[in-house]
Design an enzyme around this catalytic site. Sequence first.
Site, PDB file in Angstrom:
ATOM      1  N   ASP A 102      36.602  42.047  37.857  1.00  0.00           N
ATOM      2  CA  ASP A 102      35.546  41.473  38.688  1.00  0.00           C
ATOM      3  C   ASP A 102      34.615  42.562  39.226  1.00  0.00           C
ATOM      4  O   ASP A 102      34.943  43.251  40.198  1.00  0.00           O
ATOM      5  CB  ASP A 102      36.212  40.723  39.857  1.00  0.00           C
ATOM      6  CG  ASP A 102      35.199  40.083  40.777  1.00  0.00           C
ATOM      7  OD1 ASP A 102      35.587  39.600  41.864  1.00  0.00           O
ATOM      8  OD2 ASP A 102      34.001  40.063  40.420  1.00  0.00           O
ATOM      9  N   ASP A 118      27.808  40.442  37.919  1.00  0.00           N
ATOM     10  CA  ASP A 118      29.113  40.073  38.458  1.00  0.00           C
ATOM     11  C   ASP A 118      29.977  39.359  37.427  1.00  0.00           C
ATOM     12  O   ASP A 118      29.860  38.144  37.219  1.00  0.00           O
ATOM     13  CB  ASP A 118      28.906  39.163  39.683  1.00  0.00           C
ATOM     14  CG  ASP A 118      30.223  38.792  40.340  1.00  0.00           C
ATOM     15  OD1 ASP A 118      30.184  38.090  41.374  1.00  0.00           O
ATOM     16  OD2 ASP A 118      31.281  39.206  39.821  1.00  0.00           O
TER      17      ASP A 118
HETATM   18  C1  LIG Z   1      39.865  30.845  41.965  1.00  0.00           C
HETATM   19  S1  LIG Z   1      39.394  31.729  40.655  1.00  0.00           S
HETATM   20  C2  LIG Z   1      38.429  33.058  41.254  1.00  0.00           C
HETATM   21  C3  LIG Z   1      38.119  34.092  40.383  1.00  0.00           C
HETATM   22  C4  LIG Z   1      37.343  35.156  40.826  1.00  0.00           C
HETATM   23  C5  LIG Z   1      36.914  35.182  42.146  1.00  0.00           C
HETATM   24  C6  LIG Z   1      36.084  36.347  42.625  1.00  0.00           C
HETATM   25  N1  LIG Z   1      34.804  36.279  41.985  1.00  0.00           N
HETATM   26  C7  LIG Z   1      33.697  36.057  42.836  1.00  0.00           C
HETATM   27  C8  LIG Z   1      32.976  37.354  43.207  1.00  0.00           C
HETATM   28  O1  LIG Z   1      32.952  38.273  42.218  1.00  0.00           O
HETATM   29  C9  LIG Z   1      37.203  34.120  43.000  1.00  0.00           C
HETATM   30  C10 LIG Z   1      37.973  33.063  42.563  1.00  0.00           C
END
Ligand SMILES: CSc1ccc(CNCCO)cc1
Length: 425
Positions: free
Chosen positions: A130, A314
């Site tokens: 991420d 992102d």
């Molecule tokens: C619930 S699955 C999930 C996957 C990634 C994220 C974080 N990504 C957002 C900002 O980069 C939040 C939830």
Amino acid sequence: LTAAFAALGLASALPPRIGTTVIGNGNGNGNGNGPSLGSGRATFKQARRPHYRFNGARAVYRTYLKYGVPVPEALLKAVAHTDALSSPEAMKKRATGSAAAVPVDERFDIAYITPVTIGTPPQTLQLDFDTGSSDLWVFSSHTPPSQIRGQEVYAPNKSSTAKLLDGQTWSITYGDGSASRGNVYTDNFAVGGLTVEGQAVECAQQVSSSFTSEEHMDGLLGLGFSTLNTVSPKGQLTFFDNAKSKLDSPVFTADLKYREAGTYDFGFIDKAKYTGEIVYVPVEMDPGYWTFTSSGYAVGSGNFNAAPISGIADTGTSLVYLPNSILTAYYRQVQGATNSANYGGYVFPCSATLPAFTFGIGEARFTIPPAYISYAPVTEGSATCFGGLQSSRGIGVNIWGDVALKAAFVVYNGENPPKIGWANK
Ligand SMILES: CSc1ccc(CNCCO)cc1
């Protein structure tokens, strides 16, 4: 060397073997050096200097100096060059890594997961890499079983190299409202053959329901700037920041794909993964996102609207979030599209014909195909589809998420200052 000496009319008097350390035999005058006068006999044992690398140019150079012969310019250059090649920095083992980025579900690219190993013996987990956050956190043996639904967990107590970072905790809330928190260990951590020892691994003691429901996602690996890390009282470094100094090149690349596995590479740029040239633009690293400025956009085959659009690259966000003016321009070209309060964004009949969406990076152009923008039915089997382009109003930042990133090969360059590169593929 002999030829060199002959050319100089010098006897091939090689200097004493460099790196010979002479150590007294203890019969010396009490300070362990040199022979005593008493016995008249002394033995000097030679020792090899560890890590010594013979440097021919420097040996010749020393001979010139020894016989007072003027040193030619070419030889001086050769000495400088060979010193650089054999410097400790240049000799440090260089590293790279490469790992698959797999859609977490086979139908929609909600997120991508990548295998990592943690600890000794290695425990394998699948993490969401991420670039929009900077915590490396995992489902763990500290996560309440009621919050685990099929995820793999990291158990530090089963790793001989795990160390608790006593007194350190973390707590994070993401843009979509999901959240997690817990305690912190360090351990050996590897991605695609690239290992970092002493990586901070944040162990979840609580996760929100949206993480529990993502059964194939065992945690996140933050690739934002370490300033965003939430560990307190001592912020921790991301995997990339820890690995950077030993990488061939201080970069990682994202080659995400539409409904198929792509790759994350660390330390090198794979020319086979893109076409044409990589166009770099500056990154504003404050407050910690990979923030860059796009040069504008076009809807379908329409004119390119040259206007700066600041946003973050992102990989951890599924969709693209842009200013309302751009959304209006796009969805007025889609029959039956509406901005639905009920569904929380722009929706349209799944049968609608969608235009492509093009964004600019400098003079370069990147086109998101219609298929990427017809993101998914609003609910299982619905004839109404949710758009891959949505409004950034209320978020506070424009987000180039996976819907855009999978239309390009993206280079995250962590030099100082950082920059981001985009290429078609
Ligand atoms: C619930 S699955 C999930 C996957 C990634 C994220 C974080 N990504 C957002 C900002 O980069 C939040 C939830």
